[in-house]
Scaffold this active site. Structure first.
Site, PDB file in Angstrom:
ATOM      1  N   ASP A 293       4.723  -3.124   3.824  1.00  0.00           N
ATOM      2  CA  ASP A 293       3.592  -2.613   4.621  1.00  0.00           C
ATOM      3  C   ASP A 293       4.030  -2.380   6.053  1.00  0.00           C
ATOM      4  OD1 ASP A 293       2.065  -3.699   2.490  1.00  0.00           O
ATOM      5  OD2 ASP A 293       1.568  -5.484   3.681  1.00  0.00           O
TER       6      ASP A 293
ATOM      7  N   HIS B 156       3.026  -7.683   3.635  1.00  0.00           N
ATOM      8  CA  HIS B 156       4.140  -7.486   2.699  1.00  0.00           C
ATOM      9  C   HIS B 156       5.244  -6.794   3.494  1.00  0.00           C
ATOM     10  CE1 HIS B 156       0.601  -7.120  -0.021  1.00  0.00           C
ATOM     11  NE2 HIS B 156       1.361  -7.634  -0.965  1.00  0.00           N
TER      12      HIS B 156
HETATM   13  C1  XLS Z   1      -3.224  -7.909  -5.356  1.00  0.00           C
HETATM   14  C2  XLS Z   1      -3.028  -9.095  -4.539  1.00  0.00           C
HETATM   15  C3  XLS Z   1      -2.111  -8.890  -3.354  1.00  0.00           C
HETATM   16  C4  XLS Z   1      -1.647 -10.204  -2.810  1.00  0.00           C
HETATM   17  C5  XLS Z   1      -0.447 -10.119  -1.942  1.00  0.00           C
HETATM   18  O1  XLS Z   1      -4.138  -7.820  -6.162  1.00  0.00           O
HETATM   19  O2  XLS Z   1      -4.271  -9.593  -4.157  1.00  0.00           O
HETATM   20  O3  XLS Z   1      -2.740  -8.126  -2.372  1.00  0.00           O
HETATM   21  O4  XLS Z   1      -2.664 -10.860  -2.107  1.00  0.00           O
HETATM   22  O5  XLS Z   1       0.656  -9.590  -2.608  1.00  0.00           O
END
Ligand code: XLS
Ligand code: NI
Ligand code: NI
Length: 437
Positions: A105, A102
């Site tokens: 991140d 993301h």
């Molecule tokens: C959250 C999601 C997230 C997605 C990416 O529950 O799994 O981590 O994979 O935004």
């Protein structure tokens, strides 16, 4: 000599099932050929930046426990850049070729869009250099439209148009970053795209806005020449009471209704399937039947805990099912198995990152080998084919080639005795499955 952030961890090698070394693979042998391709080519493991580098191991009742001696906890770009070195050492030692991120991140949210964008670009420079140096590849990128308080009422479905503009701006910057890093895909997980109560929500307007955000992203993709695959990732609830992209079927319906199906595939996560009250096999089957299975977030939930616990995918039955679907569709094209998984809060030492991923990789290697054996043996396929054989000829054929009418079938039924059904043989089939395990 460069600094090592995991000095006690060797490069993880395959030692075979007899090994007692916790820092070795027992099943995953990257270069071993199974059903015509190497394990690495079939499985396409990816590590998520958010869990590996930013997962502090908090839960709803307490803060983080993870030890991250390399991280000074600041929002500085230097700190963010240092994390990149740590992450790539991790990828190298564990032997994972792909990664996902993301925007927030990899680089800090600085409460100022221009400054956040500038920080993101600097960290992307570093990531691009590291990819170049190591050959690691970006499976997909995404924008975090759910952590900052401005997105508390949604991003693409916020009731506030200025927030919507901020969400769009973040998607644009995250797509630029993904494109620069040669990403094979870009994911939209609907973060807070849902509602907590319909007493304050205009569902129709929110869905129209969300669809328009995706259409703008499709247009922007053409404009910048980004060739990666778009995914949406279903999840039924958490953080909102009802998430609009609740499961595979709801996502497909949304994409179809808004004319987006040709531009998107699904990224399906095991724990989200569980939360939706489905099996992973169900969710994958729905997606694959629509030609829309793109990628997988490989984790698992907890049968006794009702939230997205994001545990490592160590359930062999599930992994066999997943790999049967992946083999059945001829393998991944742009997608892979992204470990959207984190350690338990009690496993707070850096070496636990390795134990966790080794476990997921070994369990998926077994899943692959078992699925390949089941596929080669062909008994399940034959059974299912035989079960529908009455549709291969005669009156069944008229149904499949759509020449049947209610009158023709009524005439047929009136001239034939009560049908005799064959057994579904579920228990016999479960026994065959267990013979492979
Ligand atoms: C959250 C999601 C997230 C997605 C990416 O529950 O799994 O981590 O994979 O935004
Ligand atoms: Ni996910
Ligand atoms: Ni999740």
């Amino acid at each position: 000599m460069s600094t090592s952030y995991f000095p006690d961890v060797p490069k993880i090698a395959y030692e075979g099932p007899k090994s007692r070394n916790p820092f070795a693979f027992k099943q995953y042998n990257a270069s071993e050929v199974v059903a015509g391709k190497t394990m690495a080519e079939h499985l396409r493991f990816a590590a998520p930046y958010w869990h590996v580098m930013r997962g502090v191991l908090s839960d709803p009742f307490g803060g983080g426990t993870a030890l991250m001696p390399w991280d000074d906890g600041s929002l500085s770009v230097e700190n963010a850049i240092k994390r990149v070195d740590v992450f790539f050492e991790f990828l190298d030692k564990i032997g994972i070729d792909f990664w996902c991120f993301h925007d927030r991140d990899i680089a800090p949210e600085l409460n100022d869009l221009a400054k956040s964008n500038a920080a993101l670009e600097k960290v992307v420079d570093k990531l691009a250099a590291k990819q170049q140096e190591t050959g690691k590849k970006l499976l997909w990128g995404t924008a975090c439209l759910f952590s900052h308080p401005r997105f508390s009422q949604g991003g693409g479905t916020s009731p506030n148009a200025d927030v919507y503009a901020y969400a769009a701006a973040q998607v644009k910057a995250a797509m630029d970053a993904t494109h620069r890093l040669g990403g094979l895909g870009y994911t939209f997980w609907g973060g807070r795209e849902g509602y907590s109560t319909l007493w304050n929500t205009d569902m129709k307007r929110e869905l129209d806005h969300l669809a328009h955000l995706l259409h703008m992203a499709v247009d922007y993709k053409q404009k910048i020449g980004f060739k990666g695959q778009f995914y949406i990732e279903p999840k039924p609830r958490e953080p909102t009471t009802h998430q609009y992209d609740s499961d595979s079927a709801a996502c497909l319906n949304f994409l179809r209704e808004y004319g987006l199906l040709k531009d998107f595939k699904l990224n399906i996560e095991t724990n989200h399937a569980t939360l939706a009250g489905h099996t992973m096999l169900h969710e994958l089957t729905v997606a694959v039947n629509a030609g829309a299975l793109g990628s997988i977030d490989a984790n698992r939930g907890d049968e006794l805990i009702g939230w997205d616990t994001d545990q490592f995918p160590t359930n062999l039955y599930t992994n066999v099912e997943v790999m049967l679907i992946v083999l059945g569709m001829g393998g991944f094209t742009t997608g892979g198995l992204n470990f959207d998984a984190k350690r338990r809060r009690e496993s707070h030492e850096p070496v636990d990152l390795f134990h966790a991923h080794i476990g997921g990789m070994d369990a998926f290697a077994r899943g692959l080998k078992i699925a390949a054996a089941i596929q080669a043996d062909g008994r399940f396929e034959e059974f299912v084919k035989a079960r529908y054989a009455t549709f291969d000829s005669g009156v069944g054929k008229t149904v499949e080639d759509k020449t049947a009418t209610l009158e023709s079938l009524s005439a047929y039924a009136l001239s034939h005795p009560e049908p005799v059904l064959a057994s579904g043989r579920q228990e016999m089939l479960e026994n065959i499955l267990n013979d492979y395990m």
